[in-house]
Design an enzyme around this catalytic site. Structure first.
Site, short mmCIF file in Angstrom:
data_model
loop_
_atom_site.label_atom_id
_atom_site.label_comp_id
_atom_site.label_asym_id
_atom_site.label_seq_id
_atom_site.Cartn_x
_atom_site.Cartn_y
_atom_site.Cartn_z
N ASP A 93 0.86 -1.17 0.00
CA ASP A 93 0.00 0.00 0.00
C ASP A 93 0.91 1.23 0.00
O ASP A 93 2.04 1.18 0.46
CB ASP A 93 -0.93 -0.02 1.23
CG ASP A 93 -2.11 0.95 1.06
OD1 ASP A 93 -3.00 0.94 1.91
OD2 ASP A 93 -2.10 1.73 0.08
N SER A 94 0.37 2.33 -0.48
CA SER A 94 1.22 3.50 -0.81
C SER A 94 1.55 4.37 0.39
O SER A 94 2.51 5.14 0.34
CB SER A 94 0.49 4.39 -1.82
OG SER A 94 -0.80 4.72 -1.28
N GLY A 95 0.77 4.26 1.45
CA GLY A 95 1.10 5.05 2.63
C GLY A 95 0.13 6.16 2.94
O GLY A 95 0.01 6.57 4.08
N GLY A 96 -0.57 6.66 1.93
CA GLY A 96 -1.47 7.80 2.16
C GLY A 96 -2.50 7.50 3.23
O GLY A 96 -2.71 8.28 4.15
N PHE A 97 -3.11 6.35 3.12
CA PHE A 97 -4.18 5.98 4.05
C PHE A 97 -3.63 5.81 5.45
O PHE A 97 -4.21 6.28 6.43
CB PHE A 97 -4.82 4.68 3.59
CG PHE A 97 -6.00 4.26 4.42
CD1 PHE A 97 -5.84 3.31 5.41
CD2 PHE A 97 -7.25 4.82 4.22
CE1 PHE A 97 -6.92 2.92 6.19
CE2 PHE A 97 -8.33 4.43 5.00
CZ PHE A 97 -8.17 3.49 5.98
N ASP A 147 -2.75 8.22 -2.62
CA ASP A 147 -4.10 8.75 -2.77
C ASP A 147 -4.49 9.52 -1.52
O ASP A 147 -3.80 9.49 -0.50
CB ASP A 147 -5.09 7.60 -3.00
CG ASP A 147 -5.13 6.63 -1.81
OD1 ASP A 147 -4.05 6.37 -1.24
OD2 ASP A 147 -6.21 6.17 -1.45
N GLN A 190 -11.71 6.27 -5.80
CA GLN A 190 -12.21 6.92 -4.60
C GLN A 190 -13.61 7.47 -4.89
O GLN A 190 -14.21 7.13 -5.91
CB GLN A 190 -11.25 8.04 -4.16
CG GLN A 190 -9.92 7.54 -3.61
CD GLN A 190 -10.05 6.83 -2.27
OE1 GLN A 190 -11.14 6.71 -1.69
NE2 GLN A 190 -8.94 6.30 -1.77
N GLY A 217 -11.29 3.86 0.01
CA GLY A 217 -12.28 4.69 0.68
C GLY A 217 -13.42 3.92 1.31
O GLY A 217 -14.42 4.48 1.71
N ASP A 267 -7.50 -7.70 1.21
CA ASP A 267 -6.55 -7.75 2.33
C ASP A 267 -7.28 -7.27 3.56
O ASP A 267 -8.13 -6.36 3.45
CB ASP A 267 -5.33 -6.84 2.07
CG ASP A 267 -5.58 -5.43 2.57
OD1 ASP A 267 -6.15 -4.63 1.80
OD2 ASP A 267 -5.24 -5.14 3.74
C1 LIG Z 1 -11.83 -3.91 8.74
C2 LIG Z 1 -10.83 -3.69 9.86
C3 LIG Z 1 -10.68 -4.88 10.80
O1 LIG Z 1 -9.57 -3.42 9.29
C4 LIG Z 1 -8.97 -2.42 10.09
C5 LIG Z 1 -10.10 -1.66 10.74
C6 LIG Z 1 -10.41 -0.36 10.09
O2 LIG Z 1 -10.28 -0.46 8.69
C7 LIG Z 1 -8.99 -0.79 8.20
C8 LIG Z 1 -9.23 -1.55 6.91
N1 LIG Z 1 -9.93 -0.70 5.96
C9 LIG Z 1 -9.26 -0.09 4.97
N2 LIG Z 1 -9.84 0.78 4.11
C10 LIG Z 1 -8.86 1.25 3.32
C11 LIG Z 1 -8.88 2.23 2.34
C12 LIG Z 1 -7.67 2.59 1.70
C13 LIG Z 1 -7.61 3.65 0.73
O3 LIG Z 1 -8.63 4.28 0.37
N3 LIG Z 1 -6.40 3.96 0.20
C14 LIG Z 1 -5.27 3.29 0.54
N4 LIG Z 1 -4.10 3.66 -0.04
N5 LIG Z 1 -5.28 2.27 1.43
C15 LIG Z 1 -6.47 1.93 2.05
C16 LIG Z 1 -6.46 0.92 3.03
C17 LIG Z 1 -7.66 0.61 3.68
N6 LIG Z 1 -7.95 -0.24 4.73
O4 LIG Z 1 -8.20 0.35 7.94
C18 LIG Z 1 -7.25 0.50 9.00
C19 LIG Z 1 -7.52 1.81 9.67
C20 LIG Z 1 -5.84 0.34 8.45
O5 LIG Z 1 -7.47 -0.58 9.89
C21 LIG Z 1 -8.15 -1.56 9.17
O6 LIG Z 1 -11.23 -2.53 10.63
#
Ligand SMILES: CC1(C)O[C@@H]2[C@@H](CO[C@@]3(CNc4nc5cc6c(=O)[nH]c(N)nc6cc5[nH]4)OC(C)(C)O[C@@H]23)O1
Length: 373
Positions: A93-97, A147, A190, A217, A267
């Site tokens: 993953d790119s790091g932005g999130f 992103d 997005q 998103g 993932d």
């Molecule tokens: C589901 C579960 C258990 O996974 C946990 C916690 C809260 O949700 C997660 C998982 N959801 C998630 N949505 C995403 C959206 C993006 C995105 O739009 N851009 C980029 N670059 N990477 C992303 C990675 C993502 N991961 O996100 C974090 C905050 C990393 O913790 C994870 O609940």
């Protein structure tokens, strides 16, 4: 194995797709679940175990690895595969999130994102170009664009601005990535919970002719039906001949419903994180080993499983380990959970090939509802 990145759809069943991605480091059978290896490790697992469960690819995180041990250091040590002893494909993953969800002091401009490390407080600036450079230093096989993922709830204007910025960053990432035949760079659709913005994002990214498309998103706390509605709008617009990756998803139920809507790759920290917190995923549904009802139960989680953690240890022992906060508890339950997720993916792939995905999905869900026998 091939010297290039090739995705083929081998069978379809409704909108569900059985496919495979051929890359120099190996073939990825889709629908695929990628165990999360954030800091270069799938927590509480040996990479040989991860491979033995049938995982073809794992996920790494640019944000965590750039902060510690550092991308240039990983490159000097031979890249992330050599460093972590995982020889198959890696998606990063790119790091932005992660910047938005983990770091302090964040400032987003057209140029990139400026943030303070949650590890030691150092300030970093990450541009689309630097994110791709870091992923290259890690020798990542599937690289993800930088992103901006806005936190919901957000105004339509905020979601639109972030979506449009992400498209411009996708263009810059495509230029920075250049032409690397054995690797791929995926864009990220997005648009929050707004169908029109999602369609605009998907169309703009499709025009960039990228090798794959992530849907971002989502899995950020929205109800499942909202996530599914966004997939119903987005997937039909994305090219059929390119893989679709739903980021951060999800529970077994999320995965079944998202495969049914055309997603190929997943993932999620769910199986590994839940394993460290005493929660077991099984074909009978979730079993919380913290619960005292397991204290005298000599049965394993599932005697028919091929996974030793699932077949050879009593629930009473697992309950004891979890209550005593023993490391082995986290290890065995992580092993069980990833084994269950990979067996679910194999079950899904087989069902699509046989044209019985809907029926098999219903049977799997009935097993969860019947609950723990
Ligand atoms: C589901 C579960 C258990 O996974 C946990 C916690 C809260 O949700 C997660 C998982 N959801 C998630 N949505 C995403 C959206 C993006 C995105 O739009 N851009 C980029 N670059 N990477 C992303 C990675 C993502 N991961 O996100 C974090 C905050 C990393 O913790 C994870 O609940």
């Amino acid at each position: 194995m091939t010297e290039t990145f090739q995705f083929r759809v081998l069978a379809t069943d409704g909108n569900a797709r059985r496919g495979e991605i051929s890359m120099p480091r190996g073939t990825i059978r889709t629908p695929a679940f990628m165990p999360v290896g954030t800091g270069g490790t799938v927590k509480a697992m040996y990479m040989g175990q991860v491979r033995g469960l049938g995982a073809d690819i794992i996920l790494g995180n640019t944000y965590h690895l750039m902060l510690r041990p550092g991308a240039e250091r990983v490159a000097r040590l031979g890249g992330l595969h050599t460093f972590s002893r995982w020889s198959g494909p890696i998606l990063t993953d790119s790091g932005g999130f992660q910047v938005m969800s983990l770091s302090g002091l964040r400032k987003i401009t057209e140029q990139g994102v400026k943030f303070r490390s949650h590890v030691d407080g150092r300030v970093f600036e990450m541009s689309p170009e630097r994110s791709i450079e870091i992923q290259g230093l890690l020798d990542s096989d599937i690289q993800i664009q930088l992103d901006e993922c806005v936190k919901l709830p957000a105004t339509l204007k905020e979601i639109e601005k972030a979506m449009e910025l992400s498209i411009r960053w996708a263009e810059r990432c495509k230029v920075a990535f250049g032409d690397q035949p054995g690797k791929a760079m995926f864009g990220i659709v997005q648009g929050g919970d707004n169908v029109n913005l999602r369609l605009r994002s998907a169309e703009a990214l499709k025009a960039l002719d990228l090798k794959g498309y992530a849907v971002g998103g989502l899995a950020v706390g929205e109800p499942q039906h909202v996530m599914l509605e966004m997939l119903e709008a987005t997937c039909p617009v994305l090219p059929e001949c390119k893989p679709r990756y739903l980021m951060g998803v999800g529970t077994p139920d999320d995965i079944l419903k998202s495969v049914a809507r055309g997603i190929d790759m997943f993932d999620c920290v769910m199986p590994t994180r839940a394993g460290r917190h005493g929660l077991a995923f099984t074909r009978y549904g979730k079993i919380n080993l913290k619960n005292a009802r397991h204290a005298d139960d000599h049965r394993p989680l599932d005697e028919e499983s091929e996974c030793p953690a699932t077949r050879d240890y009593s629930r009473a022992y697992l309950h004891h380990l979890v209550k005593s906060n023993e490391l082995l508890g986290a290890m065995l339950l992580t092993w069980n959970n990833l084994a269950y997720y990979q067996s679910l993916m194999q079950d899904i792939r087989t069902a699509i090939e046989a044209g019985r995905f809907a029926d098999r999905s219903a049977e799997i869900q009935e097993g969860w509802e019947r609950g723990d026998i």
